[in-house]
Write an enzyme that holds these catalytic residues in place. Structure first.
Site, PDB file in Angstrom:
ATOM      1  N   ASP A  73      -4.430   2.477  -3.976  1.00 19.06           N
ATOM      2  CA  ASP A  73      -3.125   2.580  -3.330  1.00 19.06           C
ATOM      3  C   ASP A  73      -3.083   3.884  -2.532  1.00 19.06           C
ATOM      4  OD1 ASP A  73      -0.497   2.847  -2.647  1.00 19.06           O
ATOM      5  OD2 ASP A  73       0.304   2.382  -4.625  1.00 19.06           O
ATOM      6  N   ASN A 128       3.719  -4.278   0.336  1.00 19.22           N
ATOM      7  CA  ASN A 128       3.527  -4.972   1.613  1.00 19.22           C
ATOM      8  C   ASN A 128       3.831  -4.067   2.809  1.00 19.22           C
ATOM      9  OD1 ASN A 128       4.817  -7.914   3.393  1.00 19.22           O
ATOM     10  ND2 ASN A 128       2.718  -7.205   3.238  1.00 19.22           N
ATOM     11  N   CYS A 186       1.430  -1.113   3.179  1.00 21.75           N
ATOM     12  CA  CYS A 186       0.170  -0.375   3.425  1.00 21.75           C
ATOM     13  C   CYS A 186      -1.033  -1.318   3.394  1.00 21.75           C
ATOM     14  CB  CYS A 186      -0.020   0.746   2.403  1.00 21.75           C
ATOM     15  SG  CYS A 186       1.277   2.001   2.429  1.00 21.75           S
ATOM     16  N   ARG A 187      -1.501  -1.660   2.186  1.00 27.67           N
ATOM     17  CA  ARG A 187      -2.774  -2.368   2.092  1.00 27.67           C
ATOM     18  C   ARG A 187      -2.733  -3.793   2.624  1.00 27.67           C
ATOM     19  NH1 ARG A 187      -3.282  -1.094  -4.125  1.00 27.67           N
ATOM     20  NH2 ARG A 187      -1.032  -1.309  -3.788  1.00 27.67           N
ATOM     21  N   SER A 188      -1.750  -4.588   2.192  1.00 29.76           N
ATOM     22  CA  SER A 188      -1.787  -5.994   2.614  1.00 29.76           C
ATOM     23  C   SER A 188      -1.463  -6.190   4.100  1.00 29.76           C
ATOM     24  CB  SER A 188      -0.925  -6.884   1.713  1.00 29.76           C
ATOM     25  OG  SER A 188       0.422  -6.525   1.726  1.00 29.76           O
TER      26      SER A 188
HETATM   27  P1  4NP Z   1       1.128  -0.959  -0.727  1.00 25.56           P
HETATM   28  O1  4NP Z   1       1.494   0.567  -0.987  1.00 25.56           O
HETATM   29  O2  4NP Z   1       1.283  -1.664  -2.044  1.00 25.56           O
HETATM   30  O3  4NP Z   1      -0.292  -0.876  -0.289  1.00 25.56           O
HETATM   31  O4  4NP Z   1       2.066  -1.473   0.334  1.00 25.56           O
HETATM   32  C1  4NP Z   1       2.686   0.972  -1.610  1.00 25.56           C
HETATM   33  C2  4NP Z   1       3.877   0.887  -0.940  1.00 25.56           C
HETATM   34  C3  4NP Z   1       5.038   1.319  -1.546  1.00 25.56           C
HETATM   35  C4  4NP Z   1       5.000   1.817  -2.823  1.00 25.56           C
HETATM   36  C5  4NP Z   1       3.806   1.892  -3.505  1.00 25.56           C
HETATM   37  C6  4NP Z   1       2.654   1.460  -2.889  1.00 25.56           C
HETATM   38  N1  4NP Z   1       6.186   2.276  -3.448  1.00 25.56           N
HETATM   39  O5  4NP Z   1       6.119   2.715  -4.592  1.00 25.56           O
HETATM   40  O6  4NP Z   1       7.239   2.195  -2.831  1.00 25.56           O
END
Ligand code: 4NP
Length: 147
Positions: free
Chosen positions: A118, A6, A8-10
């Site tokens: 991701d 939560n 980056c993408r969302s």
């Molecule tokens: P999101 O990206 O799922 O698009 O917010 C990521 C944010 C953090 C992590 C991986 C993906 N992480 O491993 O901390």
């Protein structure tokens, strides 16, 4: 809109869609992650930068973890990828809740089972790609349910 962290993408999906539904009275959007690691954090600075370039401000969003009550609060639950879809399907209590969970790219590529990649461990071009995919997918959501 649901992804892993939560940050980056969302949040990008929430911001892009929030701008598109701003004039629609009976729509609302929120986002969450399936992990709690970043709860309380703002979005990743690269996500803030790319969306700002397209006139979308996500800087004030605060990350939170998906809660089972979200299954009742929302009619549609769009997930970024299959891993996070599987996590939500495990949390769901019944078929009605499971039916709310959809891969967001199914709106533009039906039957593809495609993931929003991701972008966390990559460069800015990954965030550009995510922006483009989410812009297209949110247009398709609006077209399906509103126009
Ligand atoms: P999101 O990206 O799922 O698009 O917010 C990521 C944010 C953090 C992590 C991986 C993906 N992480 O491993 O901390």
């Amino acid at each position: 809109m649901v992804c892993l962290g939560n940050i980056c993408r969302s949040p990008m999906a929430e911001g892009i869609f929030a701008k598109k539904i701003a004039q629609l009275e009976d729509w609302t959007v929120d986002s969450a992650g399936t992990i709690a690691m970043h709860a309380g954090d703002g979005p990743d600075h690269r996500a803030v930068k790319i969306t700002r370039k397209y006139g979308v401000d996500i800087s004030k969003q605060v990350a939170r973890q998906f809660h089972p009550s979200d299954f009742e609060r929302f009619d549609l639950i769009y997930v970024a990828d299959r891993n996070n879809r599987d996590k939500l399907l495990q949390l769901a209590n019944n078929q009605e809740q499971r039916d709310k969970v959809k891969l967001i790219l199914e709106e533009v590529m039906p039957g593809s089972d495609a993931d929003v990649p991701d972008p966390y461990y990559g460069g800015e071009e990954g965030f550009e790609n995510v922006y483009r995919l989410l812009d297209e997918a949110t247009d398709a959501i609006l077209k399906r349910y509103v126009k």
